[in-house]
Design a protein around this motif. Structure first.
Motif, PDB file in Angstrom:
ATOM      1  N   ASP A 134     101.520  38.000  58.731  1.00 45.23           N
ATOM      2  CA  ASP A 134     100.451  38.447  59.616  1.00 45.23           C
ATOM      3  C   ASP A 134      99.124  38.014  58.989  1.00 45.23           C
ATOM      4  O   ASP A 134      99.104  37.305  57.978  1.00 45.23           O
ATOM      5  CB  ASP A 134     100.506  39.963  59.858  1.00 45.23           C
ATOM      6  CG  ASP A 134     100.432  40.781  58.562  1.00 45.23           C
ATOM      7  OD1 ASP A 134      99.818  40.302  57.578  1.00 45.23           O
ATOM      8  OD2 ASP A 134     100.992  41.888  58.535  1.00 45.23           O
ATOM      9  N   ASP A 135      98.030  38.420  59.590  1.00 46.63           N
ATOM     10  CA  ASP A 135      96.722  37.939  59.126  1.00 46.63           C
ATOM     11  C   ASP A 135      96.396  38.379  57.702  1.00 46.63           C
ATOM     12  O   ASP A 135      95.514  37.807  57.060  1.00 46.63           O
ATOM     13  CB  ASP A 135      95.623  38.411  60.083  1.00 46.63           C
ATOM     14  CG  ASP A 135      95.703  37.716  61.431  1.00 46.63           C
ATOM     15  OD1 ASP A 135      96.322  36.634  61.489  1.00 46.63           O
ATOM     16  OD2 ASP A 135      95.158  38.245  62.416  1.00 46.63           O
ATOM     17  N   SER A 136      97.104  39.386  57.201  1.00 50.90           N
ATOM     18  CA  SER A 136      96.839  39.831  55.842  1.00 50.90           C
ATOM     19  C   SER A 136      97.195  38.751  54.820  1.00 50.90           C
ATOM     20  O   SER A 136      96.652  38.734  53.709  1.00 50.90           O
ATOM     21  CB  SER A 136      97.630  41.103  55.534  1.00 50.90           C
ATOM     22  OG  SER A 136      99.023  40.853  55.523  1.00 50.90           O
ATOM     23  N   ALA A 137      98.094  37.832  55.184  1.00 54.86           N
ATOM     24  CA  ALA A 137      98.472  36.755  54.259  1.00 54.86           C
ATOM     25  C   ALA A 137      97.282  35.841  53.992  1.00 54.86           C
ATOM     26  O   ALA A 137      97.022  35.451  52.846  1.00 54.86           O
ATOM     27  CB  ALA A 137      99.640  35.960  54.829  1.00 54.86           C
ATOM     28  N   ALA A 176     103.081  22.848  53.863  1.00 53.53           N
ATOM     29  CA  ALA A 176     103.493  24.036  54.616  1.00 53.53           C
ATOM     30  C   ALA A 176     104.707  23.684  55.457  1.00 53.53           C
ATOM     31  O   ALA A 176     104.747  22.623  56.093  1.00 53.53           O
ATOM     32  CB  ALA A 176     102.364  24.530  55.506  1.00 53.53           C
ATOM     33  N   PHE A 177     105.715  24.579  55.474  1.00 44.83           N
ATOM     34  CA  PHE A 177     106.947  24.346  56.216  1.00 44.83           C
ATOM     35  C   PHE A 177     107.065  25.380  57.323  1.00 44.83           C
ATOM     36  O   PHE A 177     107.140  26.586  57.063  1.00 44.83           O
ATOM     37  CB  PHE A 177     108.156  24.440  55.289  1.00 44.83           C
ATOM     38  CG  PHE A 177     108.058  23.566  54.067  1.00 44.83           C
ATOM     39  CD1 PHE A 177     107.439  22.325  54.119  1.00 44.83           C
ATOM     40  CD2 PHE A 177     108.574  23.990  52.854  1.00 44.83           C
ATOM     41  CE1 PHE A 177     107.341  21.514  52.991  1.00 44.83           C
ATOM     42  CE2 PHE A 177     108.494  23.191  51.721  1.00 44.83           C
ATOM     43  CZ  PHE A 177     107.868  21.950  51.790  1.00 44.83           C
ATOM     44  N   ASN A 178     107.108  24.904  58.557  1.00 46.77           N
ATOM     45  CA  ASN A 178     107.098  25.777  59.726  1.00 46.77           C
ATOM     46  C   ASN A 178     108.399  25.644  60.514  1.00 46.77           C
ATOM     47  O   ASN A 178     108.763  24.551  60.934  1.00 46.77           O
ATOM     48  CB  ASN A 178     105.916  25.404  60.634  1.00 46.77           C
ATOM     49  CG  ASN A 178     106.052  25.981  62.028  1.00 46.77           C
ATOM     50  OD1 ASN A 178     106.254  27.181  62.203  1.00 46.77           O
ATOM     51  ND2 ASN A 178     105.967  25.113  63.028  1.00 46.77           N
ATOM     52  N   ALA A 182     102.812  29.519  62.915  1.00 45.66           N
ATOM     53  CA  ALA A 182     102.473  28.138  62.557  1.00 45.66           C
ATOM     54  C   ALA A 182     100.977  27.984  62.326  1.00 45.66           C
ATOM     55  O   ALA A 182     100.538  27.286  61.405  1.00 45.66           O
ATOM     56  CB  ALA A 182     102.938  27.187  63.652  1.00 45.66           C
ATOM     57  N   LEU A 183     100.164  28.657  63.155  1.00 42.80           N
ATOM     58  CA  LEU A 183      98.715  28.619  62.978  1.00 42.80           C
ATOM     59  C   LEU A 183      98.322  29.267  61.658  1.00 42.80           C
ATOM     60  O   LEU A 183      97.408  28.799  60.959  1.00 42.80           O
ATOM     61  CB  LEU A 183      98.039  29.328  64.155  1.00 42.80           C
ATOM     62  CG  LEU A 183      96.509  29.456  64.097  1.00 42.80           C
ATOM     63  CD1 LEU A 183      95.848  28.091  64.007  1.00 42.80           C
ATOM     64  CD2 LEU A 183      95.993  30.231  65.311  1.00 42.80           C
ATOM     65  N   ARG A 184      99.014  30.329  61.291  1.00 40.12           N
ATOM     66  CA  ARG A 184      98.735  30.998  60.016  1.00 40.12           C
ATOM     67  C   ARG A 184      98.952  30.033  58.842  1.00 40.12           C
ATOM     68  O   ARG A 184      98.162  30.014  57.882  1.00 40.12           O
ATOM     69  CB  ARG A 184      99.640  32.219  59.901  1.00 40.12           C
ATOM     70  CG  ARG A 184      99.180  33.250  58.910  1.00 40.12           C
ATOM     71  CD  ARG A 184      99.916  34.553  59.150  1.00 40.12           C
ATOM     72  NE  ARG A 184      99.462  35.180  60.391  1.00 40.12           N
ATOM     73  CZ  ARG A 184     100.237  35.459  61.444  1.00 40.12           C
ATOM     74  NH1 ARG A 184     101.512  35.187  61.404  1.00 40.12           N
ATOM     75  NH2 ARG A 184      99.726  36.017  62.520  1.00 40.12           N
ATOM     76  N   LEU A 185     100.008  29.237  58.913  1.00 40.57           N
ATOM     77  CA  LEU A 185     100.243  28.247  57.859  1.00 40.57           C
ATOM     78  C   LEU A 185      99.099  27.233  57.792  1.00 40.57           C
ATOM     79  O   LEU A 185      98.689  26.818  56.708  1.00 40.57           O
ATOM     80  CB  LEU A 185     101.561  27.514  58.110  1.00 40.57           C
ATOM     81  CG  LEU A 185     102.856  28.328  58.001  1.00 40.57           C
ATOM     82  CD1 LEU A 185     104.058  27.424  58.234  1.00 40.57           C
ATOM     83  CD2 LEU A 185     102.969  29.022  56.660  1.00 40.57           C
ATOM     84  N   LEU A 204     103.033  24.569  68.931  1.00 36.54           N
ATOM     85  CA  LEU A 204     101.923  24.559  67.988  1.00 36.54           C
ATOM     86  C   LEU A 204     100.628  24.351  68.766  1.00 36.54           C
ATOM     87  O   LEU A 204     100.537  23.461  69.613  1.00 36.54           O
ATOM     88  CB  LEU A 204     102.067  23.403  66.990  1.00 36.54           C
ATOM     89  CG  LEU A 204     102.836  23.674  65.699  1.00 36.54           C
ATOM     90  CD1 LEU A 204     104.299  23.943  66.014  1.00 36.54           C
ATOM     91  CD2 LEU A 204     102.710  22.495  64.755  1.00 36.54           C
ATOM     92  N   THR A 205      99.650  25.185  68.486  1.00 36.72           N
ATOM     93  CA  THR A 205      98.312  25.005  69.031  1.00 36.72           C
ATOM     94  C   THR A 205      97.378  24.755  67.858  1.00 36.72           C
ATOM     95  O   THR A 205      97.194  25.626  67.008  1.00 36.72           O
ATOM     96  CB  THR A 205      97.858  26.250  69.816  1.00 36.72           C
ATOM     97  OG1 THR A 205      98.799  26.500  70.865  1.00 36.72           O
ATOM     98  CG2 THR A 205      96.471  26.028  70.405  1.00 36.72           C
TER      99      THR A 205
END
Length: 322
Positions: free
Chosen positions: A191-194, A209-211, A218-221, A242-243
């Motif tokens: 989550d965004d805490s990462a 990064a591996f998604n 994916a956006l977080r990565l 993916l966006t």
């Protein structure tokens, strides 16, 4: 022989049938295996549904990987009693298969057939993710989502062997201690805490990064990667695309790649394939590499196996054993 077949694309529980089939004579260079075990992979279900990247001619037998024992051979490379895995889709959901010698990798002695059956896809995918795009320097970080998946676990083990550190995103906090015990360097909730945790630490950003999820994960990565980092997609568990925000392309110059292990197997030199699978097989023999098994079903219990694959809370692979 018996095989699980489908004559039309559709929901696996509706279109699959266990049917008797005749064994045909071997051609020169072919090998017949008595199958010992074959995983039920999500890709197998997609193939049956007709939603996979390729469609086989019908009728078709599912099974993109598996382990078997040689019962007949017209190849000098394989003798009766040898154990091998299939490197090309060969319809492994069956009591027997026959394939060209070029489509097999002979296993060293001592490998559990359940572990051997899972060797083709997940360990090789992890190896290619770590070595096929850039050569990170020892001590550098990589980041991945779905770190509790079979590929994710293999990434953790193989990254440790290569001297790399792993940042691992998971959906459930109770997985943290288990993955740390496997060799993970850091385990964070997906989550965004990462992202906030990495910013607060001031630590070096990963360049790989591996998604295998897609969507927000994916956006977080992307946000966790350093400038010029490489974002590799090898799955789409969330079934969301993916966006890519314009700013991440313009100001971070991220690179976006994809990996389909089948394509590598088809195009890589044979010696390279043997070398990679040889190293991975030895890691299985030594116990350094091991993939969790959730449940094993007999071939005639394939409907229960398919239902189990689609249930939440699994802890490992579901396999069919003959």
């Amino acid at each position: 022989m018996q095989a699980i077949r489908f004559l039309e694309f559709g929901k696996p529980e509706q279109v699959l049938r266990l049917q008797p089939l005749d064994l045909t004579p071997l051609a020169e260079g072919e090998v017949r295996l008595r199958m010992l075990a074959a995983p039920v992979n999500p890709a197998d279900l997609n193939l049956i549904e007709g939603t996979y990247g390729v469609k086989p001619p019908l009728p078709a037998i599912p099974g993109i990987e598996g382990c078997g024992e040689v019962v007949e051979s017209r190849s000098p490379e394989f003798q009766t009693g040898d154990r091998a895995i299939v490197l090309r889709r060969a319809g492994s959901w069956a009591t027997h298969i026959q394939v060209s010698e070029d489509h097999l990798f002979k296993l060293p002695a001592g490998i559990d057939p359940l572990q051997g059956a899972m060797l083709k896809v997940n360990p090789a995918t992890a190896w290619r993710l770590l070595t096929g795009f850039v050569q990170p320097s020892p001590g550098s970080w990589i980041v991945q989502n779905a770190a509790n998946s079979a590929v994710g676990r293999c990434v953790i083990v193989l990254a440790k062997r290569l001297g790399l550190r792993t940042m691992n995103l998971v959906r459930r906090g109770e997985l943290r201690e288990e993955l740390l015990g496997l060799g993970a360097d850091e385990v964070l909730l997906d989550d965004d805490s990462a992202v906030e945790s990495l910013k607060a630490s001031g630590r070096e950003r990963p360049m790989l990064a591996f998604n295998c999820v897609g969507g927000e994960s994916a956006l977080r990565l992307m946000n966790l990667l350093g400038p010029g980092g490489i974002h590799v997609t090898y799955g789409a568990m969330a079934r969301r695309p993916l966006t890519v925000p314009n700013g991440l392309l313009i100001f971070k110059d991220l690179q976006f790649r994809g990996l389909w292990i089948t394509q590598w197997i088809e195009n890589a030199p044979r010696e390279e394939i043997r070398k990679v699978y040889g190293e991975l097989a030895e890691a299985l023999v030594s116990g350094e590499l091991s993939m969790p098994v959730d449940q094993v079903f007999p071939l005639e219990g394939f409907q229960s196996a398919i239902a189990r694959v689609q249930e939440p809370g699994r802890n490992g692979k579901v396999l069919l054993a003959v």
